[in-house]
Design an enzyme around this catalytic site. Structure first.
Site, PDB file in Angstrom:
ATOM      1  N   HIS A 120       0.812  -1.220   0.000  1.00  0.00           N
ATOM      2  CA  HIS A 120       0.000   0.000   0.000  1.00  0.00           C
ATOM      3  C   HIS A 120       0.846   1.271   0.000  1.00  0.00           C
ATOM      4  O   HIS A 120       0.372   2.332  -0.375  1.00  0.00           O
ATOM      5  CB  HIS A 120      -1.015   0.002   1.166  1.00  0.00           C
ATOM      6  CG  HIS A 120      -0.453   0.328   2.509  1.00  0.00           C
ATOM      7  ND1 HIS A 120      -0.079  -0.646   3.403  1.00  0.00           N
ATOM      8  CD2 HIS A 120      -0.224   1.508   3.115  1.00  0.00           C
ATOM      9  CE1 HIS A 120       0.357  -0.072   4.511  1.00  0.00           C
ATOM     10  NE2 HIS A 120       0.277   1.239   4.358  1.00  0.00           N
ATOM     11  N   ASP A 159       0.277  -7.563   1.653  1.00  0.00           N
ATOM     12  CA  ASP A 159       0.629  -6.142   1.744  1.00  0.00           C
ATOM     13  C   ASP A 159       2.137  -5.933   1.762  1.00  0.00           C
ATOM     14  O   ASP A 159       2.650  -5.072   2.455  1.00  0.00           O
ATOM     15  CB  ASP A 159      -0.022  -5.476   2.962  1.00  0.00           C
ATOM     16  CG  ASP A 159       0.092  -3.946   2.914  1.00  0.00           C
ATOM     17  OD1 ASP A 159       0.149  -3.385   1.797  1.00  0.00           O
ATOM     18  OD2 ASP A 159       0.134  -3.318   3.991  1.00  0.00           O
ATOM     19  N   SER A 215       4.249   2.782   8.034  1.00  0.00           N
ATOM     20  CA  SER A 215       4.069   1.602   7.193  1.00  0.00           C
ATOM     21  C   SER A 215       5.342   1.300   6.424  1.00  0.00           C
ATOM     22  O   SER A 215       5.976   2.197   5.873  1.00  0.00           O
ATOM     23  CB  SER A 215       2.927   1.827   6.202  1.00  0.00           C
ATOM     24  OG  SER A 215       1.705   1.876   6.870  1.00  0.00           O
TER      25      SER A 215
END
Length: 168
Positions: A4, A34, A109
């Site tokens: 992402h 992911d 992230s």
């Protein structure tokens, strides 16, 4: 890093704490986990030893490394709160997150979740939050899963998974 993080990017840049910046090539992406693999052509890149994410125990001290809200690299400390968590964001097929209360905010992230001994045990991926900020519930993709996904992407350009169909 996370899928992402690079999703829809025309250009990916990697910035190090020593001020160096590099263009990165996206080698491959695996949306079910992911994860994304980047290739950076440079010398003297800092690395972390890849740990066994099965070994740490709930209650062990962990460190979350990232760039929250674009303020620059930070390191936060917490504990490994749980293992084997599913967040319900995906279809659940490949969810086996490490949960931590180490502060993880937007921008963390793709950062490292590290043991107190400096071993990478997870890739920070998600937070659970009603407000958009950290409330002490963050999730990381286990290094053991990441190792398999990275190897598949590097060797085959994608993650190959066996499937079986059964109907009643």
């Amino acid at each position: 890093t996370n899928a992402h993080v690079v999703d829809g990017a025309d250009r990916v840049r990697v910035e190090l704490t020593d001020g160096r910046e590099f263009d990165a090539k996206v080698v491959g992406v695996d949306k079910p986990t992911d994860l994304a693999v980047l290739d950076v052509e440079a010398d003297n890149l800092p690395t972390l030893p890849l740990g066994d994410s099965e070994r740490p125990r709930v209650g062990d001290v962990v460190l979350a490394v990232g760039n929250p809200l674009g303020v620059g690299q930070t390191v936060t400390m917490g504990i490994l709160s749980a293992k084997g968590r599913a967040t319900g964001v995906g279809d659940g097929s490949y969810e086996d997150f490490l949960q931590t209360d180490a502060p993880i905010n937007p921008g963390n992230s793709g950062g490292a979740l590290v043991t107190a001994q400096g071993e990478l045990i997870g890739i920070n991926s998600q937070i659970l939050t009603p407000s958009g900020g950290n409330i002490g519930i963050g999730f990381a993709i286990p290094a053991t899963m990441a190792r398999h996904v990275v190897n598949e992407i590097v060797e085959h350009g994608e993650v190959r998974r066996g499937k079986i169909g059964v109907t009643i």
